[in-house]
Scaffold this active site. Structure first.
Site, PDB file in Angstrom:
ATOM      1  N   ASP A  63       0.842  -1.197   0.000  1.00  0.00           N
ATOM      2  CA  ASP A  63       0.000   0.000   0.000  1.00  0.00           C
ATOM      3  C   ASP A  63       0.878   1.248   0.000  1.00  0.00           C
ATOM      4  O   ASP A  63       2.033   1.217   0.437  1.00  0.00           O
ATOM      5  CB  ASP A  63      -0.905   0.003   1.247  1.00  0.00           C
ATOM      6  N   VAL A  86       1.453   1.998  -6.746  1.00  0.00           N
ATOM      7  CA  VAL A  86       1.260   1.197  -7.961  1.00  0.00           C
ATOM      8  C   VAL A  86       1.413   2.020  -9.237  1.00  0.00           C
ATOM      9  O   VAL A  86       1.521   1.459 -10.323  1.00  0.00           O
ATOM     10  CB  VAL A  86      -0.117   0.481  -7.971  1.00  0.00           C
ATOM     11  N   ASN A 108      -5.863  -4.684  -6.366  1.00  0.00           N
ATOM     12  CA  ASN A 108      -7.046  -4.101  -5.716  1.00  0.00           C
ATOM     13  C   ASN A 108      -6.966  -2.578  -5.584  1.00  0.00           C
ATOM     14  O   ASN A 108      -8.007  -1.917  -5.552  1.00  0.00           O
ATOM     15  CB  ASN A 108      -7.201  -4.753  -4.329  1.00  0.00           C
ATOM     16  N   TYR A 172     -14.171   6.668 -14.187  1.00  0.00           N
ATOM     17  CA  TYR A 172     -14.092   5.434 -13.389  1.00  0.00           C
ATOM     18  C   TYR A 172     -14.535   4.232 -14.231  1.00  0.00           C
ATOM     19  O   TYR A 172     -13.862   3.195 -14.239  1.00  0.00           O
ATOM     20  CB  TYR A 172     -14.969   5.586 -12.141  1.00  0.00           C
ATOM     21  N   VAL A 204     -19.954  -1.232  -2.046  1.00  0.00           N
ATOM     22  CA  VAL A 204     -19.487  -1.943  -0.856  1.00  0.00           C
ATOM     23  C   VAL A 204     -19.171  -0.916   0.239  1.00  0.00           C
ATOM     24  O   VAL A 204     -18.575   0.137  -0.038  1.00  0.00           O
ATOM     25  CB  VAL A 204     -18.212  -2.760  -1.195  1.00  0.00           C
TER      26      VAL A 204
HETATM   27  N1  NAD Z   1     -16.107   0.399  -2.232  1.00  0.00           N
HETATM   28  C1  NAD Z   1     -16.849   0.172  -3.297  1.00  0.00           C
HETATM   29  O1  NAD Z   1     -18.079   0.398  -3.319  1.00  0.00           O
HETATM   30  C2  NAD Z   1     -16.224  -0.409  -4.543  1.00  0.00           C
HETATM   31  C3  NAD Z   1     -17.077  -0.819  -5.574  1.00  0.00           C
HETATM   32  C4  NAD Z   1     -16.535  -1.370  -6.715  1.00  0.00           C
HETATM   33  C5  NAD Z   1     -15.158  -1.503  -6.829  1.00  0.00           C
HETATM   34  N2  NAD Z   1     -14.344  -1.071  -5.830  1.00  0.00           N
HETATM   35  C6  NAD Z   1     -12.903  -1.212  -6.030  1.00  0.00           C
HETATM   36  O2  NAD Z   1     -12.342  -1.910  -4.946  1.00  0.00           O
HETATM   37  C7  NAD Z   1     -10.992  -1.498  -4.760  1.00  0.00           C
HETATM   38  C8  NAD Z   1     -10.767  -1.127  -3.294  1.00  0.00           C
HETATM   39  O3  NAD Z   1     -11.721  -0.154  -2.921  1.00  0.00           O
HETATM   40  P1  NAD Z   1     -12.011   0.200  -1.398  1.00  0.00           P
HETATM   41  O4  NAD Z   1     -13.419   0.669  -1.364  1.00  0.00           O
HETATM   42  O5  NAD Z   1     -11.573  -0.876  -0.496  1.00  0.00           O
HETATM   43  O6  NAD Z   1     -11.030   1.487  -1.249  1.00  0.00           O
HETATM   44  P2  NAD Z   1     -10.251   2.135   0.017  1.00  0.00           P
HETATM   45  O7  NAD Z   1     -10.078   3.573  -0.343  1.00  0.00           O
HETATM   46  O8  NAD Z   1     -10.931   1.785   1.297  1.00  0.00           O
HETATM   47  O9  NAD Z   1      -8.845   1.415  -0.045  1.00  0.00           O
HETATM   48  C9  NAD Z   1      -7.981   1.603  -1.129  1.00  0.00           C
HETATM   49  C10 NAD Z   1      -6.563   1.363  -0.687  1.00  0.00           C
HETATM   50  O10 NAD Z   1      -5.731   1.550  -1.859  1.00  0.00           O
HETATM   51  C11 NAD Z   1      -4.600   2.308  -1.467  1.00  0.00           C
HETATM   52  N3  NAD Z   1      -4.081   3.016  -2.640  1.00  0.00           N
HETATM   53  C12 NAD Z   1      -4.648   4.058  -3.303  1.00  0.00           C
HETATM   54  N4  NAD Z   1      -3.837   4.464  -4.290  1.00  0.00           N
HETATM   55  C13 NAD Z   1      -2.744   3.671  -4.259  1.00  0.00           C
HETATM   56  C14 NAD Z   1      -1.543   3.615  -5.018  1.00  0.00           C
HETATM   57  N5  NAD Z   1      -1.289   4.483  -5.996  1.00  0.00           N
HETATM   58  N6  NAD Z   1      -0.637   2.638  -4.717  1.00  0.00           N
HETATM   59  C15 NAD Z   1      -0.874   1.773  -3.702  1.00  0.00           C
HETATM   60  N7  NAD Z   1      -1.969   1.796  -2.935  1.00  0.00           N
HETATM   61  C16 NAD Z   1      -2.897   2.742  -3.214  1.00  0.00           C
HETATM   62  C17 NAD Z   1      -5.100   3.250  -0.385  1.00  0.00           C
HETATM   63  O11 NAD Z   1      -4.024   3.732   0.426  1.00  0.00           O
HETATM   64  C18 NAD Z   1      -6.062   2.342   0.378  1.00  0.00           C
HETATM   65  O12 NAD Z   1      -5.400   1.637   1.407  1.00  0.00           O
HETATM   66  C19 NAD Z   1     -10.767  -0.348  -5.743  1.00  0.00           C
HETATM   67  O13 NAD Z   1     -10.126  -0.838  -6.895  1.00  0.00           O
HETATM   68  C20 NAD Z   1     -12.174   0.097  -6.085  1.00  0.00           C
HETATM   69  O14 NAD Z   1     -12.261   0.699  -7.356  1.00  0.00           O
HETATM   70  C21 NAD Z   1     -14.835  -0.524  -4.685  1.00  0.00           C
END
Ligand code: NAD
Length: 272
Positions: A63, A86, A108, A172, A204
């Site tokens: 992360d 990333v 992720n 997105y 989520v």
């Molecule tokens: N929460 C939702 O409703 C939802 C729905 C569909 C898809 N998603 C996808 O699920 C994944 C995770 O989402 P989440 O809701 O858990 O998000 P979150 O914001 O709770 O967690 C994301 C994590 O990614 C890390 N991060 C961000 N940019 C980064 C980078 N450049 N390098 C390394 N780490 C990085 C952040 O520090 C954080 O710990 C994402 O790809 C998101 O698009 C989420």
């Protein structure tokens, strides 16, 4: 459990059942596997890291936020934190020394924004693409030798927005559509060496969702949340654990014939 319900006896015969039984008693195990979860310190990534660890894997929590990654890794039996951006090849390269072998990669890390085409600036569009698309490309390419060596598996976290249109998700949706395409492309290019699948969550409950509500619906959070629930026929938001369970399954031996699939976990949203 399939053992003892007659179906397994029919498929593999009695001797087969005896051979399988120790495995089948504990399905979806990942003992001895090394897994890396990008964005593993929060929300869905953190739940995936916990679930893979519960299945017996050594989990690298990668992360941007090293402190949060260390906090989670410290809770896991075989957890390790890796600082990784990333979007930066140099940052990924610097982490490679810590990853000599790898069986499972979960792409992720991702970010979101709410805007239609007209109100998406070039800068914002590029930022989304940089994290959600370029990030998957850079990390997967860097770790490809390890995954080829182990005959490993990749799970990309996409979104329903990569499958159907969602209001005000122009950049997105474009980025998650690319995640779906990259998934299929990797599955086609390395069909015998690697399995690559995509999990597409609906909405989520995570810190990312709370940030979204705070940023775009500050004065009407309850209304916005109710609308998000209403578009998911199951009548609730997903939990990070809903997503993590499927990721664990996809990484397991039991899923060895699943490749190039895009699987929604969305309470029926995309079926409606
Ligand atoms: N929460 C939702 O409703 C939802 C729905 C569909 C898809 N998603 C996808 O699920 C994944 C995770 O989402 P989440 O809701 O858990 O998000 P979150 O914001 O709770 O967690 C994301 C994590 O990614 C890390 N991060 C961000 N940019 C980064 C980078 N450049 N390098 C390394 N780490 C990085 C952040 O520090 C954080 O710990 C994402 O790809 C998101 O698009 C989420």
């Amino acid at each position: 459990m399939l053992v003892g319900n007659g179906w397994v006896d029919f498929v593999v015969g009695r001797a087969g059942v005896d051979e399988m039984s120790s495995d089948m008693e504990q399905p979806y195990r990942l003992d001895g596997k090394v897994a890396l979860v990008t964005g593993g310190a929060s929300g869905i990534g953190a739940a995936i890291a916990r679930e893979l660890a519960r299945a017996g894997a050594e989990v690298l929590v990668a992360d941007l936020d090293l402190e949060a990654a260390q906090g989670l890794a410290g809770e896991l039996p075989l957890g390790r934190a890796v600082q990784m951006d990333v979007t930066e090849a140099a940052s990924i390269g610097a982490a490679l020394d810590q990853i000599p072998t790898l069986d499972i990669l979960v792409n992720n890390a991702g970010i979101s924004m709410a805007a239609d085409l007209a109100s998406t600036s070039e800068e914002e569009f590029e930022r989304l693409m940089r994290v959600n698309v370029h990030g998957v490309y850079l990390v997967t390419r860097a770790l490809l030798p390890q995954l080829l060596m182990s005959h490993g598996c990749i799970v990309n976290i996409g979104s329903v927005a990569g499958i159907v249109g969602v209001k005000k998700r122009f950049a997105y949706s474009a980025s998650k559509g690319a995640v779906v395409a990259m998934t299929r492309q990797i599955a086609v290019d390395y069909p015998k060496e690697i399995r690559c699948n995509c999990v597409a969550p609906g909405t989520v409950q995570t810190p990312y969702l709370e940030g979204y509500l705070e940023k775009y619906h500050k004065h009407e959070k309850d209304k916005a949340r109710a609308e998000m629930i209403a578009r998911q026929p199951s009548g609730r938001l997903g939990t990070p654990e809903d997503i993590a369970s499927l990721v664990r399954f996809l990484c397991s031996r039991e899923a060895s014939f699943i490749n190039g699939a895009v699987l929604p976990v969305d309470g029926g949203w995309t079926a409606a």
